[in-house]
Write a protein that holds these residues in place. Sequence first.
Motif, PDB file in Angstrom:
ATOM      1  N   GLN A   2     -14.015   6.176  -4.254  1.00 48.15           N
ATOM      2  CA  GLN A   2     -15.082   5.181  -3.984  1.00 48.15           C
ATOM      3  C   GLN A   2     -16.420   5.951  -4.347  1.00 48.15           C
ATOM      4  OE1 GLN A   2     -15.418   2.109  -2.761  1.00 48.15           O
ATOM      5  NE2 GLN A   2     -13.103   1.768  -2.834  1.00 48.15           N
ATOM      6  N   ARG A   3     -16.419   7.261  -4.232  1.00 44.71           N
ATOM      7  CA  ARG A   3     -17.877   8.072  -4.262  1.00 44.71           C
ATOM      8  C   ARG A   3     -18.123   7.939  -5.754  1.00 44.71           C
ATOM      9  NH1 ARG A   3     -16.048  12.515  -2.469  1.00 44.71           N
ATOM     10  NH2 ARG A   3     -16.584  11.716  -0.302  1.00 44.71           N
ATOM     11  N   TYR A   4     -17.218   7.900  -6.847  1.00 41.72           N
ATOM     12  CA  TYR A   4     -17.878   7.844  -8.276  1.00 41.72           C
ATOM     13  C   TYR A   4     -17.470   6.413  -8.957  1.00 41.72           C
ATOM     14  CZ  TYR A   4     -17.579  13.046  -7.397  1.00 41.72           C
ATOM     15  OH  TYR A   4     -18.010  14.038  -6.879  1.00 41.72           O
ATOM     16  N   ALA A   5     -16.582   5.569  -8.384  1.00 39.97           N
ATOM     17  CA  ALA A   5     -16.266   4.304  -9.177  1.00 39.97           C
ATOM     18  C   ALA A   5     -17.590   3.437  -9.249  1.00 39.97           C
ATOM     19  CB  ALA A   5     -15.221   3.804  -8.590  1.00 39.97           C
ATOM     20  N   ARG A   6     -17.416   2.961 -10.451  1.00 43.44           N
ATOM     21  CA  ARG A   6     -18.455   1.747 -10.751  1.00 43.44           C
ATOM     22  C   ARG A   6     -17.992   0.342 -10.298  1.00 43.44           C
ATOM     23  NH1 ARG A   6     -18.987   4.649 -15.398  1.00 43.44           N
ATOM     24  NH2 ARG A   6     -17.463   3.298 -16.755  1.00 43.44           N
ATOM     25  N   GLU A   7     -16.965  -0.305 -10.798  1.00 42.23           N
ATOM     26  CA  GLU A   7     -16.649  -1.403 -10.158  1.00 42.23           C
ATOM     27  C   GLU A   7     -15.111  -1.359  -9.843  1.00 42.23           C
ATOM     28  OE1 GLU A   7     -17.088  -3.830 -13.741  1.00 42.23           O
ATOM     29  OE2 GLU A   7     -19.310  -3.666 -13.434  1.00 42.23           O
ATOM     30  N   THR A   8     -14.462  -0.425 -10.183  1.00 44.04           N
ATOM     31  CA  THR A   8     -12.841  -0.475 -10.143  1.00 44.04           C
ATOM     32  C   THR A   8     -12.363   0.767  -9.358  1.00 44.04           C
ATOM     33  OG1 THR A   8     -12.807  -2.081 -11.977  1.00 44.04           O
ATOM     34  CG2 THR A   8     -10.481  -1.214 -11.282  1.00 44.04           C
ATOM     35  N   VAL A   9     -11.459   0.403  -8.665  1.00 43.82           N
ATOM     36  CA  VAL A   9     -10.491   1.497  -7.988  1.00 43.82           C
ATOM     37  C   VAL A   9      -9.297   0.850  -8.001  1.00 43.82           C
ATOM     38  CG1 VAL A   9      -9.878   3.151  -6.057  1.00 43.82           C
ATOM     39  CG2 VAL A   9     -12.092   2.730  -6.640  1.00 43.82           C
ATOM     40  N   ARG A  10      -7.974   1.577  -8.469  1.00 42.71           N
ATOM     41  CA  ARG A  10      -6.786   1.006  -8.611  1.00 42.71           C
ATOM     42  C   ARG A  10      -5.762   1.874  -8.146  1.00 42.71           C
ATOM     43  NH1 ARG A  10      -3.718  -3.169 -10.503  1.00 42.71           N
ATOM     44  NH2 ARG A  10      -5.551  -3.902 -11.525  1.00 42.71           N
ATOM     45  N   VAL A  11      -4.968   1.626  -7.363  1.00 40.95           N
ATOM     46  CA  VAL A  11      -3.662   2.538  -6.518  1.00 40.95           C
ATOM     47  C   VAL A  11      -2.400   2.002  -7.106  1.00 40.95           C
ATOM     48  CG1 VAL A  11      -2.467   3.363  -4.591  1.00 40.95           C
ATOM     49  CG2 VAL A  11      -5.055   2.891  -4.651  1.00 40.95           C
ATOM     50  N   THR A  12      -1.636   2.714  -7.758  1.00 46.38           N
ATOM     51  CA  THR A  12      -0.221   2.514  -8.225  1.00 46.38           C
ATOM     52  C   THR A  12       0.722   3.197  -7.578  1.00 46.38           C
ATOM     53  OG1 THR A  12      -1.431   1.816 -10.529  1.00 46.38           O
ATOM     54  CG2 THR A  12       0.886   2.439 -10.571  1.00 46.38           C
ATOM     55  N   LEU A  13       1.957   2.858  -7.165  1.00 48.80           N
ATOM     56  CA  LEU A  13       2.778   3.403  -6.830  1.00 48.80           C
ATOM     57  C   LEU A  13       3.933   2.936  -7.572  1.00 48.80           C
ATOM     58  CD1 LEU A  13       4.134   5.170  -4.474  1.00 48.80           C
ATOM     59  CD2 LEU A  13       4.632   3.357  -3.333  1.00 48.80           C
ATOM     60  N   ARG A  14       4.937   3.938  -8.154  1.00 50.77           N
ATOM     61  CA  ARG A  14       6.081   3.720  -8.958  1.00 50.77           C
ATOM     62  C   ARG A  14       7.145   4.625  -8.752  1.00 50.77           C
ATOM     63  NH1 ARG A  14       2.746   5.957 -12.979  1.00 50.77           N
ATOM     64  NH2 ARG A  14       3.796   7.502 -14.152  1.00 50.77           N
ATOM     65  N   GLN A  15       8.513   4.390  -8.968  1.00 52.31           N
ATOM     66  CA  GLN A  15       9.578   5.011  -8.928  1.00 52.31           C
ATOM     67  C   GLN A  15      10.228   4.383 -10.132  1.00 52.31           C
ATOM     68  OE1 GLN A  15      12.246   4.861  -5.638  1.00 52.31           O
ATOM     69  NE2 GLN A  15      12.774   7.116  -5.731  1.00 52.31           N
ATOM     70  N   ASP A  16      10.393   5.366 -11.124  1.00 49.31           N
ATOM     71  CA  ASP A  16      11.006   4.965 -12.496  1.00 49.31           C
ATOM     72  C   ASP A  16      12.407   4.763 -12.284  1.00 49.31           C
ATOM     73  OD1 ASP A  16       8.593   4.976 -13.733  1.00 49.31           O
ATOM     74  OD2 ASP A  16       8.676   6.991 -14.357  1.00 49.31           O
ATOM     75  N   ARG A  17      13.306   5.472 -11.482  1.00 50.84           N
ATOM     76  CA  ARG A  17      14.873   5.297 -11.271  1.00 50.84           C
ATOM     77  C   ARG A  17      15.107   5.647  -9.923  1.00 50.84           C
ATOM     78  NH1 ARG A  17      13.853  10.514 -13.509  1.00 50.84           N
ATOM     79  NH2 ARG A  17      14.856  12.155 -12.523  1.00 50.84           N
ATOM     80  N   THR A  50     -11.978  -1.591   5.262  1.00 48.29           N
ATOM     81  CA  THR A  50     -12.661  -2.722   5.345  1.00 48.29           C
ATOM     82  C   THR A  50     -14.059  -2.751   4.831  1.00 48.29           C
ATOM     83  OG1 THR A  50     -13.011  -2.868   7.550  1.00 48.29           O
ATOM     84  CG2 THR A  50     -11.158  -3.874   6.796  1.00 48.29           C
ATOM     85  N   THR A  51     -14.615  -1.351   4.714  1.00 48.01           N
ATOM     86  CA  THR A  51     -15.977  -1.078   4.414  1.00 48.01           C
ATOM     87  C   THR A  51     -15.985  -0.324   3.095  1.00 48.01           C
ATOM     88  OG1 THR A  51     -15.907   0.882   5.669  1.00 48.01           O
ATOM     89  CG2 THR A  51     -16.544  -0.899   6.825  1.00 48.01           C
ATOM     90  N   ASP A  52     -15.183  -0.478   2.389  1.00 52.15           N
ATOM     91  CA  ASP A  52     -15.331   0.356   0.767  1.00 52.15           C
ATOM     92  C   ASP A  52     -16.344  -0.374   0.232  1.00 52.15           C
ATOM     93  OD1 ASP A  52     -13.475   2.130   1.524  1.00 52.15           O
ATOM     94  OD2 ASP A  52     -11.619   1.191   0.383  1.00 52.15           O
ATOM     95  N   ARG A  53     -16.998   0.330  -0.806  1.00 55.15           N
ATOM     96  CA  ARG A  53     -17.926   0.064  -1.553  1.00 55.15           C
ATOM     97  C   ARG A  53     -17.476  -0.914  -2.722  1.00 55.15           C
ATOM     98  NH1 ARG A  53     -20.307   1.979  -6.050  1.00 55.15           N
ATOM     99  NH2 ARG A  53     -18.698   3.784  -6.026  1.00 55.15           N
TER     100      ARG A  53
END
Length: 539
Positions: free
Chosen positions: A424-439, A388-391
């Motif tokens: 969070q230390r290096y991002a300017r505006e966006t951080v994205r988490v993606t999880l996938r399993q192709d098959r 809850t405190t991420d920049r």
Amino acid sequence: MADRALRGWGSVRARTTLASTAVVAVVLVLAGAAVLAVLRHNLVDSASLQAEVTAREVAGQVATGTDPARLRLPGGHGRPVQVVSADRKVLAASEDLRGRPPVADFAPAPGPGPAPGPGPVPGPVPWQPAGSPGVPGGPAASGGPSPAVPGGPGDMTAPPARGAAAARARFRDVRLPVHDADGDGGRSRDFRLAAVLATTPGGRTVTVYAGASLHTARRALGGVRDAMLVGLPALLVVVAGVTWLVTRRALRPVEAIRAELAEITGGDLDRLSRRVPEPSSRDEVARLAATTNATLAALERSVARQRAFIADASHELRSPIASLRAQLEVARAHPEFLELDGLIEDTVRLEHLAADLLLLARLDAGEQPRAERVDLAGLVHDELAHRTTDRVPVAADLPGRAVVVTGSRSRLARVLGNLLDNAQRYARETVRVTLRQDRPAGPVVLEVSDDGPGVPEAERERVFERFIRLDDARSRDEGGTGLGLAIVHDVVRRHGGRIAVGEAPGGGARFTVTLPATGEEKREDPDGPGRVSEPGAAG
């Protein structure tokens, strides 16, 4: 000295020498026995042939009607001949057997009876090959009856036709008190005796015994045996010496490797830079030396990493400890200047650093993660809900079902947390988490990307080393301790996965973690991990 001698006899060289010498000794003894047996058989066959030829010469004279007193018997010593009638009277004898009773009775002439009809003019009897009944090496050679048809030419119990000699002879070894060709008096000698039946034109059947001395054959056998007994020890000594020298030469590189290793391990760790000698040959010893040097190189690198880790850990611990000490000393001198927030911040930093060091120590000790089924989609959702405190707000792209892997939930959460802290230390505006399993049942891919400056390609392997910072211009408070990505790398590897760093589609860094899946569970939850949150939704 005794202990050293015992160790010498217990060496590979000594055991190899003893084993090879014993094997050669057994082979030579068996081969010598076989040679002596073949030689004896051939010499006995030769004596049998000589005795049979002599007996047939005399039997041919008897068959032509020559008077026994006028028979031409072999002269000289060592060729005994007797002509014995059916009533065991000696009709003629060679010089050595004159006045002596019959020398043998294993082939007696048949008694008086109906005389067979006249036979063909006696002539030379064809020689039968060795192994035929009644010839040297055949059944009759042992003195047993010839397997001929009763009354036939091969039947020793039936007399030959008038004026003929038997087609087969019988043999036996006997000891005769006569001179032999090499004798030195009247000592008894062993002879090979041949018996041939012959019938006179008048119908009288007699047995012609002729002998050939076995003394020469046995003396030859003794000479060969003695030569073998004398030569065998000498040959075994040569075999043992050659084996000892060859084995010592072959094991010399091994001894050099052992001595060098003893020097390396007997001193301090600085000797790990030394290497064992590698022979120029391309054999097992050369491969052993190469493997040993590779092991020493790996050990040297491990010790170097350990030393660097200890030095870096000491350096990282010294800064917050020194800061705490300074603040406490100031507070003792000037209580009104006490800053509790600074003390707490430095204490928390020490706590985190100590926890990171402890986790790395456990990973280095080979501690395996707990094997439990972990829903990675649920783990990501829960982790984002607690941040809850991420920049910078985090956007999550998760599948609408459970993605199950095997491992430790707490350590996998630590992987995600460290990757998010780094982003969070290096991002300017966006951080994205993606999880996938192709098959289904395929590998699970977790990606954490940011829009920061990214990681230079030359540094993408180095970022996973311990206490490595690429932002030297920043302070330690902003740049961290340099252990977060090292912990991620080691934890992912312990879970059977791999991690790589690349460039995000919009610029910045993208860390990709690939883990093996253990199954798939369908779970639809519109309010759970299946939703795609927009920036700020995770908070």
